[in-house]
Design a protein around this motif. Structure first.
Motif, short mmCIF file in Angstrom:
data_model
loop_
_atom_site.label_atom_id
_atom_site.label_comp_id
_atom_site.label_asym_id
_atom_site.label_seq_id
_atom_site.Cartn_x
_atom_site.Cartn_y
_atom_site.Cartn_z
N LYS B 375 88.52 -8.25 -112.08
CA LYS B 375 88.04 -9.63 -111.99
C LYS B 375 86.96 -9.79 -110.92
O LYS B 375 85.94 -10.45 -111.13
CB LYS B 375 89.23 -10.55 -111.68
CG LYS B 375 89.03 -11.94 -112.21
CD LYS B 375 90.24 -12.80 -111.97
CE LYS B 375 89.76 -14.23 -111.79
NZ LYS B 375 90.75 -15.10 -111.16
N ILE B 376 87.21 -9.17 -109.79
CA ILE B 376 86.25 -9.27 -108.68
C ILE B 376 84.93 -8.62 -109.09
O ILE B 376 83.84 -9.17 -108.86
CB ILE B 376 86.81 -8.55 -107.43
CG1 ILE B 376 88.12 -9.19 -107.02
CG2 ILE B 376 85.77 -8.52 -106.32
CD1 ILE B 376 88.02 -10.31 -106.04
N ILE B 377 85.02 -7.46 -109.71
CA ILE B 377 83.81 -6.75 -110.12
C ILE B 377 83.05 -7.58 -111.17
O ILE B 377 81.83 -7.67 -111.15
CB ILE B 377 84.16 -5.35 -110.68
CG1 ILE B 377 84.77 -4.49 -109.56
CG2 ILE B 377 82.98 -4.65 -111.31
CD1 ILE B 377 83.86 -4.21 -108.39
N GLU B 378 83.83 -8.23 -112.03
CA GLU B 378 83.22 -9.08 -113.05
C GLU B 378 82.45 -10.23 -112.41
O GLU B 378 81.35 -10.56 -112.82
CB GLU B 378 84.32 -9.66 -113.94
CG GLU B 378 84.11 -9.42 -115.42
CD GLU B 378 85.29 -9.93 -116.21
OE1 GLU B 378 86.11 -9.08 -116.62
OE2 GLU B 378 85.40 -11.15 -116.40
N GLN B 379 83.05 -10.82 -111.38
CA GLN B 379 82.38 -11.93 -110.70
C GLN B 379 81.07 -11.48 -110.08
O GLN B 379 80.08 -12.19 -110.10
CB GLN B 379 83.27 -12.49 -109.60
CG GLN B 379 84.27 -13.51 -110.11
CD GLN B 379 85.33 -13.82 -109.06
OE1 GLN B 379 85.23 -13.38 -107.92
NE2 GLN B 379 86.33 -14.57 -109.45
N LEU B 384 75.15 -8.28 -115.12
CA LEU B 384 74.50 -6.96 -115.21
C LEU B 384 75.26 -6.05 -116.18
O LEU B 384 74.67 -5.31 -116.96
CB LEU B 384 74.43 -6.31 -113.83
CG LEU B 384 73.50 -7.01 -112.83
CD1 LEU B 384 73.72 -6.50 -111.43
CD2 LEU B 384 72.06 -6.82 -113.24
N PHE B 385 76.59 -6.15 -116.10
CA PHE B 385 77.40 -5.33 -117.01
C PHE B 385 77.16 -5.75 -118.46
O PHE B 385 77.07 -4.90 -119.36
CB PHE B 385 78.90 -5.47 -116.65
CG PHE B 385 79.35 -4.58 -115.53
CD1 PHE B 385 78.54 -4.39 -114.40
CD2 PHE B 385 80.56 -3.91 -115.58
CE1 PHE B 385 78.95 -3.56 -113.36
CE2 PHE B 385 80.97 -3.08 -114.55
CZ PHE B 385 80.18 -2.91 -113.44
N ASP B 386 77.02 -7.05 -118.67
CA ASP B 386 76.77 -7.55 -120.03
C ASP B 386 75.42 -7.05 -120.54
O ASP B 386 75.28 -6.64 -121.68
CB ASP B 386 76.77 -9.08 -120.06
CG ASP B 386 78.16 -9.64 -119.81
OD1 ASP B 386 79.12 -8.85 -119.85
OD2 ASP B 386 78.27 -10.85 -119.54
N THR B 392 72.82 -0.75 -124.23
CA THR B 392 73.29 0.60 -124.56
C THR B 392 74.42 0.61 -125.57
O THR B 392 74.70 1.64 -126.17
CB THR B 392 73.84 1.30 -123.30
OG1 THR B 392 74.96 0.54 -122.82
CG2 THR B 392 72.78 1.37 -122.20
N GLY B 393 75.11 -0.52 -125.73
CA GLY B 393 76.24 -0.54 -126.65
C GLY B 393 77.50 0.06 -126.03
O GLY B 393 78.50 0.24 -126.71
N GLU B 394 77.46 0.37 -124.72
CA GLU B 394 78.67 0.94 -124.08
C GLU B 394 79.22 -0.02 -123.04
O GLU B 394 78.47 -0.73 -122.37
CB GLU B 394 78.33 2.27 -123.42
CG GLU B 394 78.32 3.40 -124.42
CD GLU B 394 78.05 4.74 -123.77
OE1 GLU B 394 78.10 4.82 -122.52
OE2 GLU B 394 77.76 5.69 -124.50
N ASP B 395 80.54 0.02 -122.86
CA ASP B 395 81.19 -0.91 -121.96
C ASP B 395 81.36 -0.28 -120.57
O ASP B 395 82.17 0.62 -120.39
CB ASP B 395 82.56 -1.28 -122.54
CG ASP B 395 83.27 -2.30 -121.68
OD1 ASP B 395 82.70 -2.70 -120.64
OD2 ASP B 395 84.40 -2.69 -122.05
N PRO B 396 80.60 -0.78 -119.58
CA PRO B 396 80.66 -0.15 -118.26
C PRO B 396 81.97 -0.37 -117.51
O PRO B 396 82.19 0.25 -116.48
CB PRO B 396 79.48 -0.77 -117.50
CG PRO B 396 79.15 -2.00 -118.23
CD PRO B 396 79.62 -1.85 -119.63
#
Lengths: 249, 644, 227
Positions: B375-379, B384-386, B392-396
């Motif tokens: 959650k923290i990393i998502e915040q 950027l991850f999205d 790239t089509g890959e989930d970081p």
């Protein structure tokens, strides 16, 4: 992947234009949509045919220059800009229809390129705070609540691509116009010219020949930056309260 | 020839104040009698055009995009530095000055950099007044963050779209002047040449990109705000249209080109996925605050990975080489951009690259997610991850990201003096288009600062000083020089259209890019550079005999636009190589393998190379002449960088 | 042009008129459906006929009815203005359009729905309202006072299956029209707030189902109880 592309070709603004069908072979799923068109264009050039013209620049989803109405949707099947759309969103053997934005206020220049300077004129009508360079107060002089700053930023994110107009069945530019009206209406810096701004920007939007909003919400659903139609409601509020209370006749 | 930087004498902190006072002023009633041309509408161009129009000058603003709002300044993510010291953490104008000089590896002028730091504080005030929605604290005051390894928090930001918000602010100021009739806007118009009369810039030649019309525009001063030339590498984080044409044509008309080999490579970009790739996407380097950079410890494991026999997550901890943490224990993953980039290149050159092309390293958030929760990393990095996933089509969140360095910014550019004037009187260069301020390496969040400093707060004074010395009479557009320059542009275009060869423009651009990247990129050698020079010359010849440009001039012709730009990149590429060959030292973005410390760090040679290398164009096919501007350091002590 | 006409001719002004007249018609429908519930009373139409007389003679109601006529006409006229304007904003249409992916069907077809409702309205007014006002209506006496027996006309009319069917189908269209129109009117007035808009949407949804359903149930009830 192998794809059939039905692309709108039109030599210039005066030309009638029509669809031409091309076959794109060896399309990799990792390509962006525009890279797929780049490859097609290199092939056309080698054959001595005029390449397909389309607008694009930053190719990272922020400059708002790319457009394209792909399979009945602005910027294609994903809620993003065309430059960020990748071929993995399509399947092998698919036929893809590519058209320019369609609106009276966005006349076609060539092929898929349209003229969006109407947006510039809407901003010129009042999408600014009239402060000259220098002589402004210190940046921290007026505190702005984080909530308000965040709301203003939500609206300010608009990239001016015109997908809202393209998606709207009425070719209405209200999402675009309202995003700027909202941003400046929310911030204390925008208060001084608040009423005049709303009146002038709406008048310019109408003068450009954009349609009226019928609240279908298509603009919001297609906006690559997720700009909300609450901004349109805010613009309506701003406009109605401005016309009844401002000193402009 | 001696280059006069016109740095005012006196103590560092008083130079700009003194200079502003000693600048001549144009009478307010006379300002409307002067015309100024501004080419480019990014941060520097839009802010300059708006500010000059506000003062009363008649401004013509040109951009090749369909709207001034689309200039590539819009893509800057991170933020803008300013020595406001709102955080009470020890920042000051002097500290920003010092950090910028040091970060630039002591290859910039003290006077210019100090001025930049000095006006930085006013930029923030200006932007806030325009309605730029900077990030704020709950108390309503502006938020700051530390950026690019800076010791203080001086970076102002608007989510990850600071460049966009600042540009839209400048664009709104510009729009206001368009409405006032003080700025005439020329979108979809490309500058093709500068008109120089009696040694002074008096106008430009443009091509209307819709109709192809070649037109001339006269003015008392011409400002080039046309950005950098990173697209010489074909693949860069620049926009597709970013080009050197305006600057290069000015160079051919007498403006010196300074430090062209200083290019900045950004370490955290999304790697190339195949030959079709048209541009590279940068991800904010803030990712390195939590991500760990690694490659497999052996080439065998890397080989399996590339063949898809194993996945990143299958590789055991002891088989992973966190090479930045290993080599730089104190800075670890947060080493400066150039160091991070070069080391990624080294491990890939060893055969330990992790994607199909072998040119990628991992940036792994596994440990950060374990430590801080997803959650923290998502915040922190959600957007950027999205973006990474979109491309790239890959989930970081599941798999480590793959990154590789890419060309991002060019510190070199047209030589300018303290007034931002090039060696052609009346011709100015602002923002990334000039060479000043950043030396051999630019700090994060400083590009936006420089563009706006130049446009809002420097040029209004220095242009006035120049104009005050000219008679307030219209520049005569019937002067034969206008007709001659126009004719030359037409001939150049006809020449391109007549070749009718076999290869599309991109074919040449891609090859040029590969030569530059391989031999004049992150690490350079004398032998490689000499090869590059020969390769570019051969490629240039081939271009002029075998490029295929279809259509005519009298229409929207994107191939012709590209061909014009690539022709100039080919010439610039050669000059970059010359400059890199001349600079027998390593500094900032310029790393010559021959000049490194035993630890593999850049080894500067202050004795022999503490100068600005300005290049003078001598004519078609001739070697350019090197003119040196010695750098004088009166306030800072030159030290070697160390990140061990 | 004065500021008033300028405002009313702007796209926003026209939308404002659509929203205000629409909301007034929603109020009217509410009143209409409540009064007509008297049809279910099972008293042979006495309450209904008395209510009908009240509605056609009371001066306050008269005023309201004029407002209703104005709203209906304004709603129709401005919808024509707006539709024409919106059509002209896109002179060349797309060859392929995927509207269902970004918006509700009813929101894209308010004009069509409105036209169908208008046709229904003509039939409806001609059948009852015009008869009540100017037609031959048999009289009935309650407690010494004469009343027009509208109930008789209604129950006679709804013996015809086709008319019942027309009413029921029309109410479905009305429902769809309201399903967009209700919340849309609030949005146009600028009343969009994260605290209240969800409630407006819910009320709109309930309204657009409940009111047309009640209206539709009336001909059905009469049709099946009159034998």
């Amino acid at each position: 992947m192998k794809l059939t592309l039905k692309i709108w070709r039109q030599k210039n603004a005066a030309d009638q234009g029509g669809f031409v069908t091309y076959v794109a072979d060896h399309v990799s799923k990792d390509m962006s949509f525009l890279e797929m068109l780049d490859v097609l264009n290199d092939q056309l050039t080698e054959k001595g045919e005029d390449p397909v013209h389309f607008d694009h620049d930053c190719r990272e989803g922020i400059c708002g220059m790319c457009s394209l109405y792909i399979n009945g949707k602005p910027h294609g099947p994903q809620q993003t800009t065309t430059c960020q759309l990748h071929m993995r969103s399509f399947s092998d053997g698919e036929t893809i229809t590519i058209e320019p934005w369609r609106a009276k206020a966005f006349p076609v220049v060539k092929d898929l390129v349209v003229n969006r300077s109407a947006f510039d004129r809407i901003i010129q009508a009042g999408g600014y705070v009239s402060v000259n360079t220098g002589g402004v107060p210190d940046a921290n002089e007026i505190p702005i609540s984080k909530t308000v700053a965040d709301l203003a930023m939500d609206a300010a994110q608009c990239i001016g691509c015109g997908a809202c107009v393209a998606a709207c069945k009425n070719a209405s530019a209200m999402l675009f116009t309202s995003a700027k009206v909202s941003q400046l209406a929310l911030l204390p810096q925008g208060q001084v010219e608040r009423k005049t701004r709303a009146e002038k920007m709406v008048a310019q939007m109408d003068a450009e020949g954009f349609g009226a909003c019928t609240n279908t919400g298509a603009c919001e659903a297609e906006c690559p930056k997720g700009i909300s139609i609450t901004n349109i409601a805010r613009m309506n509020r701003e406009y109605f309260s401005a016309v009844v209370s401002s000193d402009n006749m | 020839m001696i280059l006069d930087s016109k740095i005012p004498a006196g103590p560092l902190a008083e130079k700009w104040t003194k200079h502003k006072f000693s600048s001549k002023l144009v009478n307010p009633a006379n300002k409307r009698k002067y015309d100024v041309i501004v080419v480019g509408t990014g941060l520097a161009g839009a802010s300059a055009a708006a500010s000059l129009a506000e003062l009363g000058y008649n401004v013509k603003a040109f951009c090749f995009q369909d709207s001034p709002r689309r200039a590539h300044s819009i893509a800057a993510q991170g933020g803008i530095n300013a020595a406001k010291n709102y955080q009470n953490d020890g920042d000051s104008i002097y500290r920003l000055f010092y950090d910028t000089i040091k970060g630039g590896d002591y290859r910039a002028r003290e006077g210019n950099v100090y001025r930049l730091a000095e006006v930085s504080v006013k930029i923030i005030d200006q932007c806030v007044a325009q309605g730029v929605p900077f990030a704020r604290e709950y108390g309503g005051l502006l938020a700051n963050r530390s950026f690019g390894g800076a010791q203080v928090s001086r970076t102002f930001y608007a989510r990850g779209q600071t460049g966009q918000q600042l540009l839209l602010g400048a664009y709104s100021a510009l729009s206001r002047q368009v409405a006032n009739g003080k700025v005439k806007l020329f979108p979809r118009t490309e500058m093709m040449d500068v008109v120089v009369i009696d040694g002074q810039a008096k106008g430009i030649v443009t091509r209307n990109l819709i109709t192809g019309a070649i037109e001339t525009h006269a003015a008392h001063a011409v400002l080039l705000c046309t950005g950098g030339y990173g697209n010489v590498f074909f693949l860069s984080t620049n926009a597709m249209g970013s080009n050197v044409t305006a600057a290069w044509r000015a160079h051919k008309r007498g403006a010196f080109f300074a430090n062209p080999c200083f290019t900045q490579i950004h370490p955290t970009c999304i790697p190339v996925s195949g030959d079709h790739q048209s541009k590279l996407t940068l991800m904010s380097e803030s990712l390195r605050n939590d991500g760990r950079v690694w490659v497999p410890a052996t080439t065998e494991i890397a080989e399996k990975l590339r063949k898809g026999q194993i996945k990143a997550n299958d590789i055991k901890e002891e088989d992973r080489d966190y090479f930045l943490e290993r080599k730089y224990p104190s800075f670890g993953n947060l080493v400066p951009r150039d160091v991070a980039s070069r080391n990624a290149k080294y491990v890939c050159d060893e055969g330990r690259g992790v994607n199909e092309t072998g040119e990628a390293v991992f940036l792994d958030f596994r440990d950060a997610i374990k430590r801080d929760t997803r959650k923290i990393i998502e915040q922190k990095y959600g957007n950027l991850f999205d973006m990474y996933k979109q491309i790239t089509g890959e989930d970081p969140y599941e798999m480590p990201m793959m990154i590789y360095p890419a060309v991002h910014y060019t510190m070199g550019g047209l030589w300018v003096d303290y007034n931002l004037m090039t060696t052609v009187p009346g011709l100015y260069a602002l923002g990334e288009a000039n060479f000043s301020e950043h030396g051999a390496n630019r700090l994060g969040a400083s590009a936006l600062m420089q563009g706006l400093a130049d446009g809002y707060f420097v040029i209004p004074y220095t242009v006035g000083d120049y104009l005050a010395q000219l008679a307030p009479t219209k520049v005569d557009e019937n002067h034969p020089e206008f007709a001659r320059a126009k004719e030359e542009v037409k001939q150049g275009i006809e020449r391109l259209l007549k070749i009718n060869g076999n290869k599309p423009v991109d074919y040449f651009h891609k090859r040029l890019g590969k030569i530059m990247w391989d031999k004049c990129g992150m690490a350079r050698t004398e032998a490689g550079l000499k090869e590059a020079k020969a390769d570019i010359q051969a490629l240039k010849k081939e271009f002029w005999s075998n490029v295929k440009v279809l259509g005519t001039n009298e229409e929207l012709n994107q191939t012709l636009e590209k061909a014009n730009r690539v022709a100039d990149f080919l010439e610039l590429g050669e000059l970059m190589v010359d400059d890199a060959l001349n600079r027998n030292e390593s500094c900032g973005g310029h790393f010559r393998e021959e000049y490194q410390t035993p630890d593999g760090e850049a080894l500067r040679d202050d004795e022999n190379f503490a100068y600005v290398a300005a290049w003078k164009y001598l004519g078609e096919g001739k070697e350019e002449e090197l003119v040196k501007e010695e750098l004088v350091f009166e306030n800072v002590k030159l030290t070697q960088r160390s990140y061990k | 042009m004065t500021w008033v006409t300028k405002t009313l001719n702007s796209t926003l002004g026209r939308k404002l008129i659509m929203a205000l007249t629409g909301l007034f018609l929603i109020l009217f429908l509410t009143g209409h459906v409540s009064g007509n519930l008297l049809l279910f009373k099972g008293d042979g139409g006495q309450a209904f006929n008395m209510y009908a007389k009240f509605m056609t003679t009371n001066p306050a109601v008269k005023l309201l009815s004029y407002l209703t006529y104005i709203s209906v006409i304004g709603h129709i006229v401005y919808s024509i203005f707006l539709t024409q304007h919106n059509k002209s904003a896109r002179p060349v249409s797309y060859s392929t359009s995927n509207g269902s992916s970004n918006s509700a069907w009813s929101s894209r077809n308010m004009g069509v729905l409105g036209t169908i409702i208008l046709i229904f309205l003509v039939v409806h007014l001609q059948g009852f309202w015009a008869k009540m006002h100017w037609g031959e209506v048999p009289m009935v006496t309650y407690e010494g006072e004469e009343y027009k027996n509208l109930y008789l006309i209604v129950s006679e009319a709804f013996k015809q299956v086709w008319l019942v069917a027309l009413y029921v189908v029309s109410m479905v269209f009305l429902g769809f029209h309201l399903s967009h129109g209700f919340a849309s009117a609030f949005q146009t007035l600028g009343l969009n707030h994260k605290k209240y808009s969800p409630a407006i949407k819910v009320v709109g949804m309930i309204y657009c189902i409940l009111v047309p359903a009640l209206f539709a149930s009336m001909p059905l009830y009469i049709h099946f109880t009159s034998y």
